[in-house]
Write an enzyme that holds these catalytic residues in place. Structure first.
Site, short mmCIF file in Angstrom:
data_model
loop_
_atom_site.label_atom_id
_atom_site.label_comp_id
_atom_site.label_asym_id
_atom_site.label_seq_id
_atom_site.Cartn_x
_atom_site.Cartn_y
_atom_site.Cartn_z
N GLU A 59 -20.25 2.44 -19.29
CA GLU A 59 -21.10 2.23 -20.58
C GLU A 59 -22.46 2.67 -20.14
O GLU A 59 -23.38 3.08 -21.16
CB GLU A 59 -21.00 0.83 -21.09
CG GLU A 59 -19.38 0.57 -21.44
CD GLU A 59 -18.68 -0.16 -20.18
OE1 GLU A 59 -17.51 -0.75 -20.62
OE2 GLU A 59 -18.86 0.39 -18.97
N CYS A 82 -17.64 -5.23 -19.59
CA CYS A 82 -17.81 -6.63 -18.79
C CYS A 82 -19.02 -7.47 -19.45
O CYS A 82 -20.03 -6.94 -20.13
CB CYS A 82 -18.38 -6.40 -17.54
SG CYS A 82 -19.94 -5.53 -17.36
N ALA A 160 9.06 9.44 6.03
CA ALA A 160 9.80 10.82 5.97
C ALA A 160 10.91 10.66 6.53
O ALA A 160 11.44 9.94 7.49
CB ALA A 160 9.00 11.64 6.79
N SER A 167 14.58 8.61 10.67
CA SER A 167 13.10 8.98 10.87
C SER A 167 12.70 9.18 12.14
O SER A 167 11.41 9.78 12.54
CB SER A 167 12.32 7.47 10.74
OG SER A 167 12.76 6.65 11.79
N ALA A 170 17.42 10.85 18.18
CA ALA A 170 18.04 9.79 19.10
C ALA A 170 16.98 9.87 20.57
O ALA A 170 16.90 8.86 21.20
CB ALA A 170 19.45 10.47 19.78
N GLY A 275 6.78 2.12 11.38
CA GLY A 275 8.05 2.49 11.52
C GLY A 275 9.17 1.68 10.91
O GLY A 275 8.66 0.80 9.89
N THR A 277 10.69 -1.13 11.74
CA THR A 277 10.36 -2.51 11.77
C THR A 277 9.29 -3.01 10.97
O THR A 277 9.61 -4.14 10.32
CB THR A 277 9.89 -3.04 13.23
OG1 THR A 277 11.01 -2.32 14.22
CG2 THR A 277 9.60 -4.32 13.53
N ALA A 279 8.48 -1.54 8.24
CA ALA A 279 8.88 -1.47 6.84
C ALA A 279 9.70 -2.41 6.46
O ALA A 279 9.42 -3.13 5.27
CB ALA A 279 9.46 -0.08 6.83
#
Length: 343
Positions: A59, A82, A160, A167, A170, A275, A277, A279
């Site tokens: 404003e 405000c 991903a 993710s 192995a 990773g 854990t 998440a």
């Protein structure tokens, strides 16, 4: 709160105010706000928007551009003006002092410290109308609104994943599940957030830089705070400790403590890239608001899951998500979803 009249023109000019608001820095401590001043004859007089904490509010920016021409105008603001003195003077009082005839705003200010400007204007003889395109305005500042109403930042979990929910392979390799276009989109999304977080496991294994970079490798001007969560020590040579962006090492495994620290710094949007854990810790605590999943047409069969144990043992308790956007990016799919209640 009622105005003297309402017309379709209110929505047209408010749409312009919202467009101006989008120019503001999304990760700033303050909300993004736009303002348009329209003369009695319906013509545009001036525009303004907020460029971040410490700069004039939208404003005030518009009033400065208008000068004496502000008298008799209708002001369209995407957020209620405000009525408190912070880094700048109260916008509601500035509008009245400029002899603005009418003020239309979209979102009512959810911040108790700043709210009440609309009512103050009405009590001082300025016609007002609230709620014009309020839904659009609230969406524009949804992460900031969450912080001021709940006391905690909005959390977006990015992952991903392969089609079979992996993710990493192995052998622990995870570069790259998705293609280059999807990875560049992640950098764009990072640049819109106040902080980006991983756990010490990811920091030690992958040695990520955690910056927001353009396609040509240049850093975005505004970088999110890099947050590493966990008690293990980081290597002094870790890339996350360089001077490309601020870095916090929060020595805790409690997501609540992490979000409290971010809230104290007025950071309202956390981009969670940890990773499985980390998440799972945020998901299990009910602290994830949105999931952005980059799903690649890739199969591994074995490897690390995308998320750790959530304590769910039956389909009847599955965590259901509500998709809000599905976009093809290169050969990958970006799925955005908000959380719904379990069950």
């Amino acid at each position: 709160m009622t105005g003297q009249h309402t017309t379709d023109a209110d929505e047209v000019w408010m749409s312009r105010a919202l467009e101006l608001a989008e120019r503001g820095p999304e990760a700033d401590a303050n909300p993004r706000v736009g303002c348009v001043l329209v003369g009695p004859d319906g013509s545009l007089v001036a525009e303004g928007w907020h460029r971040g904490a410490g700069t004039p509010h939208a404003e005030a920016d518009a009033l400065a551009a208008a000068g004496d021409r502000a008298e008799g105008c209708t002001a369209y603001a995407s957020l209620e003006p405000c009525n408190h003195t912070g880094r700048t003077q109260p916008c509601a009082q500035a509008l009245r002092a400029a002899r603005v005839r009418r003020v239309v705003f979209a979102q009512t200010d959810p911040n108790p410290a700043a709210a009440g400007g609309g009512q103050w204007l009405l009590e001082h003889g300025v016609g007002t109308r609230a709620g014009v395109l309020a839904t659009e305005a609230e969406l524009l500042n949804r992460t900031w609104t969450q912080l001021v109403t709940t006391g905690r930042p909005w959390v977006t979990w990015k992952l991903a994943t392969t089609l079979d929910g992996r993710s990493a392979a192995a052998d622990g390799t995870s570069r790259w599940i998705t293609g280059e276009k999807a990875r560049q989109d992640v950098h764009v999304q990072r640049s819109r957030c106040g902080a980006i977080l991983v756990g010490t496991g990811t920091a030690l294994t992958d040695d990520p830089h955690l910056t927001a970079r353009r396609a040509d490798g240049r850093l975005y001007e505004r970088q999110p705070v890099r947050v590493v969560m966990g008690v293990r020590e980081l290597a002094v040579t870790a890339r996350v400790l360089d001077d490309a962006a601020p870095t916090w090492h929060l020595r805790t495994r409690d997501p609540h403590e992490v979000l409290a620290a971010l809230a104290r710094a007025e950071i309202h949007h956390l981009w969670l890239e940890g990773g499985p854990t980390v998440a799972a810790a945020f998901m299990s605590a009910g602290l994830v608001d949105e999931v952005v999943a980059y799903v690649a047409p890739v199969l591994l069969g074995r490897g690390r899951p995308s998320v750790g144990d959530l304590g769910i043992t039956t389909m009847g308790r599955a965590l259901r998500l509500e998709p809000t956007d599905i976009t093809l990016i290169g050969h990958d799919v970006r799925l955005t979803a908000c959380l719904k209640e379990i069950g």
